[in-house]
Structures are given as structure tokens and as C-alpha cells.
Design a protein around this motif. Structure first.
Motif, PDB file in Angstrom:
ATOM      1  N   GLU A 298       0.946  -1.266   0.116  1.00 44.37           N
ATOM      2  CA  GLU A 298       0.023   0.078   0.190  1.00 44.37           C
ATOM      3  C   GLU A 298       0.952   1.375  -0.076  1.00 44.37           C
ATOM      4  OE1 GLU A 298      -2.409   3.693   1.226  1.00 44.37           O
ATOM      5  OE2 GLU A 298      -0.500   2.459   2.400  1.00 44.37           O
ATOM      6  N   GLY A 305      -7.057   3.887   0.980  1.00 44.06           N
ATOM      7  CA  GLY A 305      -6.529   4.409   2.335  1.00 44.06           C
ATOM      8  C   GLY A 305      -7.624   4.525   2.984  1.00 44.06           C
ATOM      9  N   VAL A 306      -8.809   5.375   2.759  1.00 47.21           N
ATOM     10  CA  VAL A 306      -9.825   5.499   3.577  1.00 47.21           C
ATOM     11  C   VAL A 306     -10.618   4.324   3.836  1.00 47.21           C
ATOM     12  CG1 VAL A 306     -12.138   6.856   3.687  1.00 47.21           C
ATOM     13  CG2 VAL A 306     -10.035   7.912   2.420  1.00 47.21           C
ATOM     14  N   SER A 308      -9.710   1.158   3.829  1.00 47.18           N
ATOM     15  CA  SER A 308      -9.082   0.233   4.787  1.00 47.18           C
ATOM     16  C   SER A 308      -9.130   0.765   6.181  1.00 47.18           C
ATOM     17  CB  SER A 308      -7.454   0.025   4.300  1.00 47.18           C
ATOM     18  OG  SER A 308      -6.903   1.295   4.331  1.00 47.18           O
ATOM     19  N   SER A 309      -9.157   2.055   6.396  1.00 46.50           N
ATOM     20  CA  SER A 309      -9.049   2.437   7.779  1.00 46.50           C
ATOM     21  C   SER A 309     -10.688   2.096   8.558  1.00 46.50           C
ATOM     22  CB  SER A 309      -8.455   3.811   7.849  1.00 46.50           C
ATOM     23  OG  SER A 309      -9.900   4.750   7.209  1.00 46.50           O
ATOM     24  N   LEU A 310     -11.407   1.919   7.709  1.00 46.39           N
ATOM     25  CA  LEU A 310     -12.988   1.690   8.247  1.00 46.39           C
ATOM     26  C   LEU A 310     -13.063  -0.086   8.258  1.00 46.39           C
ATOM     27  CD1 LEU A 310     -14.738   4.392   6.085  1.00 46.39           C
ATOM     28  CD2 LEU A 310     -14.014   4.489   8.461  1.00 46.39           C
ATOM     29  N   SER A 313      -7.769  -3.722   5.293  1.00 49.56           N
ATOM     30  CA  SER A 313      -7.229  -3.771   3.966  1.00 49.56           C
ATOM     31  C   SER A 313      -7.724  -4.615   3.078  1.00 49.56           C
ATOM     32  CB  SER A 313      -5.676  -3.654   3.961  1.00 49.56           C
ATOM     33  OG  SER A 313      -5.092  -3.865   2.922  1.00 49.56           O
TER      34      SER A 313
END
Length: 442
Positions: A298, A305-306, A308-310, A313
Motif C-alpha cells: 500500500e 486508504g480511506v 481500509s481504515s474503516l 485492507s
């Protein structure tokens, strides 16, 4: 009454002025990359990029305002001079070229660059001293190469030209990029040809850093033009070479082969088979490492990126990949039903791929720019400049106590903000044009 068609005026004096300023900037970049005028750092790098960007953008805006065109020959001459400056420098903030040099050596000596990793040769005394030095600087030495056979053939030719030296590869990629500019000359306004030919991202990534994107792009655009001219066998061969260069090109395959004859399909299949069979018979290709790359890496991602933070991944990759496939399928159905076989929107296809991709290296953006010459958009050319923010990373800022590819939040927010502002601008402009068209019809 004079009924002759008024030809567009030219702005070649202004072109030459911008060319001189940019040439000075690229010479500075070459000297800077060697540490001749200061130790390379991001401040100096962005100063050089600004020096070569401003004249291009001002010239384009001036020519667009005056509705002026440029001499294609002059564009190509200046484009060649800028790219040749790359031979005077060394790759800046990049080390991928060590892998290219190693792959060329392995291909020449072992008959294949696949099936082993650089780590396997660390204690091999049969490796010449020149390539032992190269070997020690390859990133991810525990992985075999991720480059396709078309690209590996270019690495082999580069080895024959200048063994252990990146100059041979630079010459191959510069020649390919100039050929691409020549191919595009009849497909667009010379103003947009100028944007590509003078684009700092293209010149930095291909001529200075020796990324092999020009090989695949040349084959892909060549296939597009063959499709326009119904040259089916060259279409299939060039498309096969394109997918053998970079996996990105597979996205365009159904669009370029739809409603063609059996000759195009057969030529494409034959090209792919002939590229891969010699390596598969020796037991390996690039796909094992590509799978690792797709599964774990990554960098500089946008939507991933947004997401995967939620949700993590793995789920983000699955969800965004499925959304991308659905979008491509819908566009393919629309394209298939179209009565005109227009050039597919490679800029949108590749742009959406990068939007959902876990990895967005700056040189990946170069792939969509030839299509942005044909289908101009504010977002595509904004991305060509905004993606330079990807170089704001821990390794380039000298932060040795952090992950080398860590990026500060402000850099990622700024890049994404610029991109989405440009997308919004294009959408609002399109809406205004639709309203104007409806008013005129009414």
C-alpha cells in the motif's frame, strides 16, 4: 468574398521561449540529481519541478486564450532535448532501475529473469563485481521480478547497449516516448500534444528515472490507432505486447478487440503466448510476485486508504475491486452498443483503476496521459502535477526512524483535495455545457 477557411494562428515564438526556460530547468534537475548544485532533497527537487512546470502551464493557457496552435516539429524537437537531459543526470528518489539492470543481466546470462530472487545471488562469486554492486542496491531482494516479458526484453536490449549502466535503458525509453508523441500528433490539438510532450511527470519518470512505461504506452496507443484504421493483425500484436509490458493494459483489451475479426483475436493470443511460453517452459513468470504486490503493498492510495481504515485492507481491496469491475462492465456494455467505434476512454478506465488501487506510484499516472491528450480533462492534467506530492515520504525527508514509505497526512489530504477539486470542476463544466445545449435545442 473570401471563402477560404481561416487557419489557426501559431505561437511558435512563445513555444521557443518556454522551451529555453524548460531546458534550463531540466539541466538544473540533471545537475541537482548528481549533487552538483547541492545535496538532493525535496526542496530543491520541487524547485526544479516548478521551474519546468510554470512555463508549460503559462504557454498552454496563453495559446488556449488566443486559440493558437504550435508546430508539431518544434514540439518534438524540444521534447527530445528535455528528455536527453535525463542522460546527464541520475535517477532521483528512485532505486527501481537497479532491478532493471539486474534483470537484463540475468536474462542475458541465464535466459530468463524469472524463477529466482536477487537474494539467491548474494553469495554467488560468479556474479561480476559491477553487478554485485547493483545487486546490493535492489529493493525487496527476497522477491523475484514483477515486470512482464515485453519490459524484460527492453531490459535485455538495455544490457546489450550499456551493461550495468542505466543510459541504455534511458535511450530506449526516450525513443519510445518520442515515437508515442509522433503517433499522437494527428489525434489531438497541438496544444494538448504540448501538454504531454512538455509534461514534467512524463520526462522525470521516463527520461530521468528510467521507468519503462513508455514501452507499454507506445504499444497500447499503437493498438488504438490500428483499431481506428482496421489494421487487425498489427492491432493484436501491439495489444499483446502492451499487456506483456504492464498488467494495466489488460483493462483496454475487451474495448479494443470488441467487434473486430478473428485476425485481431488470433494475433493477440499468439503474441501473448509467444511472449510467455519461453519463460513458463522454464518454470516461472512475474505473476507470483505480482500476487504478493497486489495482496500486501500500500502506498499513496486514495479510496483504498480511506476504506481500509474503516473496514480493513482485505475487505477494502475486495469491495473496491468489485466496484471497479462493475463499472468497467457497464462501460463495456455501453461501448459495445455504440454505433461508432470511437477510441475508448482509457483516461477514465485507468484513472478509476488508480482511484481504487492500494498503490499509486507517480509513474502509474503517466499511463492515462496519452488518452488525456485525446480526451482533455482538467482532472487528468491536475493529477499529472499533484502526484508529485507522493514523493513527500519518510525516506525522502530523511526520517530514518519511520517506515520509509510513510507519508504525512497533509500531503495525502492535499493530493486528494486537488484531485477531487479537479473532478468537481470537470463535472460542473460538463453540466453547464449540457444546460447550454438543451437551451439551444429549446
Amino acid at each position: 468574398m473570401n471563402t477560404k477557411r481561416r487557419l489557426p494562428s501559431t505561437a511558435n515564438n512563445e513555444l521557443h521561449l518556454a522551451g529555453v526556460l524548460c531546458l534550463f530547468g531540466y539541466l538544473c534537475l540533471a545537475l541537482y540529481s548528481r549533487g552538483t548544485i547541492g545535496e538532493p532533497n525535496l526542496v530543491g527537487f520541487y524547485g526544479c519541478i516548478g521551474l519546468v512546470s510554470l512555463p508549460v502551464l503559462v504557454l498552454f493557457a496563453y495559446a488556449a486564450w488566443r486559440e493558437q496552435e504550435f508546430s508539431v516539429a518544434n514540439i518534438v524537437i524540444w521534447a527530445a532535448l528535455f528528455r536527453l537531459c535525463g542522460l546527464l543526470g541520475v535517477p532521483l528518489f528512485e532505486d527501481d532501475y537497479f532491478r532493471y539492470l539486474w534483470d537484463g543481466f540475468r536474462f542475458a546470462t541465464d535466459g530468463t529473469p524469472y524463477g529466482s530472487t536477487p537474494h539467491d545471488f548474494f553469495n554467488d562469486m560468479s556474479v561480476p563485481p559491477m553487478f554485485q554492486a547493483i545487486l546490493s542496491q535492489i529493493n525487496y531482494p527476497d522477491l523475484s521480478t514483477i515486470y512482464g516479458p515485453t519490459t524484460e526484453l527492453a531490459f535485455l536490449v538495455g544490457y546489450w547497449l550499456t551493461p550495468g549502466n542505466v543510459a541504455g535503458l534511458q535511450l530506449i525509453f526516450i525513443a519510445s516516448d518520442l515515437a508515442l508523441i509522433w503517433f499522437l500528433r494527428n489525434e489531438c490539438s497541438s496544444r494538448f500534444l504540448l501538454l504531454y510532450a512538455f509534461c514534467p511527470l512524463v520526462i522525470k519518470e521516463i527520461a530521468f528515472t528510467a521507468h519503462p512505461e513508455a514501452i507499454g504506452m507506445l504499444c497500447l496507443i499503437g493498438a488504438v490507432l490500428c483499431r481506428q484504421r482496421n489494421a487487425q493483425i498489427p492491432l493484436g500484436v501491439l495489444l499483446g505486447l502492451a499487456v506483456g509490458s504492464r498488467i494495466f493494459a489488460w483493462i483496454l483489451v475487451p474495448f479494443l478487440l470488441v467487434r473486430t475479426g478473428w485476425r485481431a483475436w488470433t494475433a493477440f493470443a499468439a503474441a501473448v503466448v509467444l511472449l510467455y511460453i519461453p519463460f513458463l517452459m522454464q518454470g516461472a513468470s512475474e505473476f507470483d510476485s505480482l500476487f504478493v504486490f497486489a495482496q500486501h503493498w500500500e502506498f499513496n492510495s486514495i479510496l483504498h486508504g480511506v476504506a481500509s481504515s474503516l473496514v480493513g485492507s482485505d475487505i477494502a481491496r475486495l469491495f473496491l475491486g468489485a466496484a471497479f469491475v462493475c463499472g468497467v462492465t457497464l462501460y463495456l456494455l455501453k461501448y459495445y452498443k455504440s454505433t461508432r467505434l470511437e477510441i475508448p476512454r482509457g483516461d477514465l478506465l485507468l484513472g478509476c483503476l488508480l482511484l481504487v488501487s492500494p498503490v499509486v506510484n507517480p509513474w502509474y499516472v503517466v499511463w492515462l496521459l496519452p488518452f488525456a491528450v485525446i480526451y482533455p480533462s482538467f482532472w487528468a492534467w491536475t493529477s499529472a502535477y499533484a502526484v508529485f506530492l507522493a514523493y513527500v515520504s519518510a525516506i525522502n525527508m530523511g526520517l530514518l526512524d519511520q517506515d520509509p514509505f510513510f507519508q504525512p497526512l497533509w500531503a495525502r489530504v492535499l493530493l486528494v483535495g486537488l484531485l477531487f477539486f479537479a473532478i468537481g470542476f470537470d463535472l460542473s463544466k460538463r453540466k453547464s455545457l449540457l444546460l447550454l445545449w438543451k437551451q439551444r435545442r429549446g
